[in-house]
Design an enzyme around this catalytic site. Structure first.
Site, PDB file in Angstrom:
ATOM      1  N   ARG A  24    -101.185   3.704 -80.429  1.00 60.94           N
ATOM      2  CA  ARG A  24    -101.278   2.909 -81.658  1.00 60.94           C
ATOM      3  C   ARG A  24    -101.817   3.758 -82.804  1.00 60.94           C
ATOM      4  O   ARG A  24    -102.505   4.737 -82.600  1.00 60.94           O
ATOM      5  CB  ARG A  24    -102.220   1.714 -81.454  1.00 60.94           C
ATOM      6  CG  ARG A  24    -101.765   0.703 -80.440  1.00 60.94           C
ATOM      7  CD  ARG A  24    -102.652  -0.535 -80.447  1.00 60.94           C
ATOM      8  NE  ARG A  24    -104.063  -0.225 -80.222  1.00 60.94           N
ATOM      9  CZ  ARG A  24    -105.033  -0.424 -81.104  1.00 60.94           C
ATOM     10  NH1 ARG A  24    -104.757  -0.933 -82.292  1.00 60.94           N
ATOM     11  NH2 ARG A  24    -106.279  -0.129 -80.810  1.00 60.94           N
ATOM     12  N   ASN A  34    -105.306   9.029 -81.942  1.00 63.40           N
ATOM     13  CA  ASN A  34    -104.194   9.606 -81.189  1.00 63.40           C
ATOM     14  C   ASN A  34    -103.592  10.839 -81.840  1.00 63.40           C
ATOM     15  O   ASN A  34    -102.828  11.562 -81.204  1.00 63.40           O
ATOM     16  CB  ASN A  34    -103.126   8.537 -80.951  1.00 63.40           C
ATOM     17  CG  ASN A  34    -103.615   7.482 -79.981  1.00 63.40           C
ATOM     18  OD1 ASN A  34    -104.237   7.780 -78.977  1.00 63.40           O
ATOM     19  ND2 ASN A  34    -103.356   6.217 -80.302  1.00 63.40           N
ATOM     20  N   ARG A  83     -93.310  -0.066 -81.809  1.00 64.09           N
ATOM     21  CA  ARG A  83     -93.943  -1.187 -81.131  1.00 64.09           C
ATOM     22  C   ARG A  83     -94.128  -2.351 -82.103  1.00 64.09           C
ATOM     23  O   ARG A  83     -94.647  -2.157 -83.207  1.00 64.09           O
ATOM     24  CB  ARG A  83     -95.303  -0.776 -80.577  1.00 64.09           C
ATOM     25  CG  ARG A  83     -95.844  -1.771 -79.553  1.00 64.09           C
ATOM     26  CD  ARG A  83     -97.272  -1.500 -79.174  1.00 64.09           C
ATOM     27  NE  ARG A  83     -97.531  -0.119 -78.791  1.00 64.09           N
ATOM     28  CZ  ARG A  83     -98.728   0.270 -78.316  1.00 64.09           C
ATOM     29  NH1 ARG A  83     -99.706  -0.620 -78.183  1.00 64.09           N
ATOM     30  NH2 ARG A  83     -98.928   1.524 -78.006  1.00 64.09           N
ATOM     31  N   SER A  94    -101.989  -2.531 -72.289  1.00 69.82           N
ATOM     32  CA  SER A  94    -101.114  -1.376 -72.083  1.00 69.82           C
ATOM     33  C   SER A  94     -99.840  -1.796 -71.368  1.00 69.82           C
ATOM     34  O   SER A  94     -98.752  -1.268 -71.630  1.00 69.82           O
ATOM     35  CB  SER A  94    -101.843  -0.298 -71.280  1.00 69.82           C
ATOM     36  OG  SER A  94    -102.952   0.202 -71.989  1.00 69.82           O
ATOM     37  N   GLN A 120    -101.911   7.956 -70.606  1.00 68.73           N
ATOM     38  CA  GLN A 120    -102.830   7.731 -71.713  1.00 68.73           C
ATOM     39  C   GLN A 120    -103.152   9.042 -72.417  1.00 68.73           C
ATOM     40  O   GLN A 120    -103.631   9.992 -71.790  1.00 68.73           O
ATOM     41  CB  GLN A 120    -104.133   7.106 -71.189  1.00 68.73           C
ATOM     42  CG  GLN A 120    -103.927   5.813 -70.411  1.00 68.73           C
ATOM     43  CD  GLN A 120    -103.773   4.601 -71.316  1.00 68.73           C
ATOM     44  OE1 GLN A 120    -103.393   4.733 -72.476  1.00 68.73           O
ATOM     45  NE2 GLN A 120    -104.077   3.432 -70.802  1.00 68.73           N
ATOM     46  N   ARG A 175    -130.867   4.452 -48.726  1.00 71.69           N
ATOM     47  CA  ARG A 175    -130.411   5.606 -49.510  1.00 71.69           C
ATOM     48  C   ARG A 175    -129.771   6.644 -48.591  1.00 71.69           C
ATOM     49  O   ARG A 175    -130.374   7.662 -48.245  1.00 71.69           O
ATOM     50  CB  ARG A 175    -131.584   6.240 -50.262  1.00 71.69           C
ATOM     51  CG  ARG A 175    -132.396   5.256 -51.106  1.00 71.69           C
ATOM     52  CD  ARG A 175    -131.546   4.566 -52.146  1.00 71.69           C
ATOM     53  NE  ARG A 175    -131.159   5.468 -53.200  1.00 71.69           N
ATOM     54  CZ  ARG A 175    -130.406   5.115 -54.241  1.00 71.69           C
ATOM     55  NH1 ARG A 175    -129.952   3.884 -54.334  1.00 71.69           N
ATOM     56  NH2 ARG A 175    -130.105   5.986 -55.165  1.00 71.69           N
TER      57      ARG A 175
END
Length: 255
Positions: A24, A34, A83, A94, A120, A175
């Site tokens: 986007r 981006n 888009r 997504s 991505q 632990r």
């Protein structure tokens, strides 16, 4: 009639594997994220390069609502699919972007996609081998869906409404040593592959047999804010080949 034993067998048709990179134009955490550069290369271009370097991937598209991103994608060798505004906001998933790009690509080229990827560009150190691993897992029929993961050894905690903490993946009263614990896997958020028909039916990236594909934990970084971007820029020299500064490098260049 007996078969001709001297005839050359016809190779199986190569699966059509489409990598979709959602990108986007808007971003609240990092404006223009981006197109932000890491090692001199915009994030969306780095993602395109990683996808184009994967042998199983046949086509790469960037799903975007921004002309500058579309131009950068085309220059890097990918197609760009516009888009719609309805799936370009902060709350759009997504999956919605991938479904739209998948439909648009098939309609534009009059063909059927066998495997679709979600890649991505906010994972700047994704490599072509990472993309290839998830793509091949689905293209070969080993899985219906696949994702990149990294080994994780941390103890997770969750804070309750009253502020008290509780163990998520462990009993806080015990632990155990790392080697005595089950191996946990961290979803890296970088690359996913799905059987295209199964994805259309499920409308989600995980369905059927899901295969986690291990990647280098040193490369796991998602850029969500300006601090992440600054860290990526500092780390970039370790993961960028000096001979090929614009190509994803498979191993760190340590001093």
């Amino acid at each position: 009639m007996s078969p001709d034993v001297n005839a050359t067998a016809r190779p199986a048709a190569r699966p059509r594997v489409l990598a979709v990179i959602p990108a986007r134009g808007g971003s609240k955490g990092v404006p223009g994220k981006n197109l932000a550069e890491v090692a001199g290369v915009p994030l969306v271009v780095r993602a395109v390069q990683a996808c184009r370097g994967a042998d199983t991937v046949t086509d790469v598209v960037v799903s975007t609502d921004a002309d500058p991103i579309a131009e950068a994608a085309r220059t890097a060798g990918a197609d760009a699919i516009r888009r719609p505004a309805a799936i370009s906001g902060d709350t759009a998933s997504s999956e919605a972007a991938v479904l739209h790009a998948l439909d648009a690509f098939e309609e534009l080229h009059s063909l059927t996609v066998d495997v679709v990827l979600l890649v991505q560009c906010t994972s700047p150190f994704l490599t072509s081998s990472d993309v290839e691993s998830v793509a091949a897992a689905v293209a070969t029929g080993a899985a219906d869906s696949a994702l990149t993961v990294a080994p994780f050894h941390g103890f997770l905690w969750r804070e309750a409404a009253d502020g008290a903490g509780a163990g998520v993946n462990h009993d806080q009263a015990v632990r155990p040593r790392r080697q005595d614990r089950p191996q946990d896997l961290l979803e890296t958020g970088a690359a996913y592959a799905m059987d295209a028909a199964g994805f259309r039916g499920a409308r989600h990236r995980f369905f059927g047999r899901t295969l986690p594909v291990a990647t280098d934990p040193a490369r796991v970084l998602e850029i969500d804010d300006s601090h992440d971007l600054a860290r990526a820029r500092l780390l970039a020299p370790l993961f960028t080949s000096p001979q090929h500064p614009h190509a994803p490098n498979e191993g760190p260049q340590l001093p």
